[in-house]
Design an enzyme around this catalytic site. Structure first.
Site: not given
Ligand code: S3P
Length: 424
Positions: A116, A311
């Site tokens: 990641r 998601d």
């Molecule tokens: C999240 C933000 C999203 C999402 C993740 C949870 C969060 O990711 O895909 O499952 O809790 O802020 P990104 O901020 O990388 O888009």
């Protein structure tokens, strides 16, 4: 391995686990707030358990399953690397907190976490004055990858425009800004989930959100201990909303879930596709969902709605596979760096069940209404892919076996039990 034969309608009502994004933030803010906070309805998944273990390793006291005592008087360096497991949200948000304290923390996780990208948090936190070191990526990929070593303290505010639409990065910078000298501004081009700014405001931080909600300013301030009852997770509700839409004769009520900023765009997409979903508001940001089976038709998904449903794309792709016509998902390159490369894994696994899915650089083109038939598929260690495949299995002819089903515990250990309940 999960073996699943569909064909039976889903009926009744269910309560999904507490929202994962809010759960992480409640634990992290509980660790920062001096005094005892009370958190009920936490997500039951392993990701949130990793955040709980992480704040415990950093000195917060967790008692009675619902109380957390924190504040800088309690927090201290961890004597071992902090293990975030599979949780990118834990690593990124916690980076913002570790950057504040004048000691060094190592944040590590599983094999999927090692892929990641962490530049997105490392760059702004370095600009604020923290030292953030990581590893090069697999096969020499450019950038900063876990494990991360963060030496914090002495931060100063920055004015930062997010280069990628990410609530995790916004959250990390705001949490760091809370303990920095001066003002920290985060500017977004597209709205992302607003949990960090909403919760910081509720818990007493000095935060200001612009009228268009695209700019958040935080000034150094102390959080107050709080009480929170975490609402249901809309991302988990999405699996049942799609399942009930797809399986004939189904009728399901999902008890209230959070549907605030950039969390419930999957509902707009499903309704655009013709879904029969009644949204019964129970508060300003929570709604009960009533879903009935209907035939869907294709749509186009892209642009500024992507962060609000990123998601949910694996399960929306399942919906698209059964819909009449073509559905396109555009502007969703972020899918490549989630728990798996979801453009590749959704394509491979839905194709294995008979769907017609073509990957693009930043999305998917799904040509619907190809008959799905059961087969052997894999979760690739990705919880959302595992559950999306289970939904596909419900409308596939014959039996589907999902390898790597245990990934579901990342966010929804009770998924199988809830499915059986809706089948009774
Ligand atoms: C999240 C933000 C999203 C999402 C993740 C949870 C969060 O990711 O895909 O499952 O809790 O802020 P990104 O901020 O990388 O888009």
């Amino acid at each position: 391995m999960f073996e699943l034969t569909g064909g039976r309608p889903l009926r009744g009502s269910l309560k999904v686990p507490g929202d994962k994004s809010i759960s992480h933030r409640a634990l992290l803010m509980g660790a920062l707030a001096p005094g005892t906070s009370r958190i009920t309805g936490l997500s039951t998944g392993q990701d949130v358990a990793h955040t709980a273990a992480a704040v415990h390793a950093l000195g917060a006291l967790l008692e009675g399953g619902d109380r957390i005592t924190g504040g800088s008087g309690h927090l201290h360096p961890s004597n071992a690397p902090v293990d975030v497991g599979n949780s990118g949200t834990t690593m990124r948000l916690l980076s913002g907190i570790c950057a504040r304290f004048p000691w060094s923390t190592v944040l590590a996780g599983d094999a999927s976490i090692a892929r990641r990208p962490m530049d997105r948090v490392a760059i702004p936190l370095r600009l604020m004055g923290a030292a953030v070191e990581g590893e090069p990526g697999d096969g020499g990929m450019a950038g900063t990858f876990p494990p991360l070593t963060i030496a914090g303290g002495g931060l100063h505010g920055i004015d930062y425009r997010l280069p990628v639409a990410s609530a995790q990065v916004k959250g990390a910078v705001l949490l760091a800004g809370l303990g920095a000298d001066g003002e920290t501004m985060v500017r977004e081009s597209v709205l992302t989930r607003a949990h960090t700014e909403e919760m910081l405001t509720t818990f007493g931080a000095d935060v200001e959100v612009s009228e268009d909600r695209l700019t958040t300013t935080v000034r150094p301030s102390e959080l107050q201990p709080f009480e929170i009852d975490i609402p249901g997770d809309p991302s988990q509700a999405a699996f049942w909303a799609v399942a009930a839409t797809l399986v004939p004769h189904s009728e399901v009520t999902i008890e209230p879930v959070y549907i605030g900023q950039a969390r419930a765009c999957f509902l707009d997409v499903l309704r655009r596709m013709g879904a029969d979903i009644e949204v019964e508001m129970v508060s300003g940001t929570e709604a009960r969902l009533h879903v009935r089976h209907t035939q869907l038709h294709g749509t186009d998904v892209g642009g500024s709605e992507i962060p609000g449903l990123v998601d949910e794309i694996p399960v929306l792709a399942v919906a698209a596979a059964t819909a009449d016509g073509v559905t396109t998902f555009r502007d969703a390159g972020e899918l490549r760096v989630k728990e798996s490369d979801r453009i590749a894994t959704v394509t491979a696994e839905l194709t294995a069940l008979g769907a017609k899915v073509d990957p693009t650089g930043d999305g998917l083109v799904v040509t619907g209404a190809a008959p799905l038939s059961g087969g052997l598929v894999s979760s690739h260690g990705d919880h959302r892919l595992a559950m999306a495949l289970a939904v596909a299995a419900l409308v596939a002819e014959g039996t589907t076996r999902i390898e790597g089903w245990d990934a579901v515990a990342t966010s929804y250990p009770g998924f199988e039990e809830d499915l059986r309940r809706l089948w009774e």
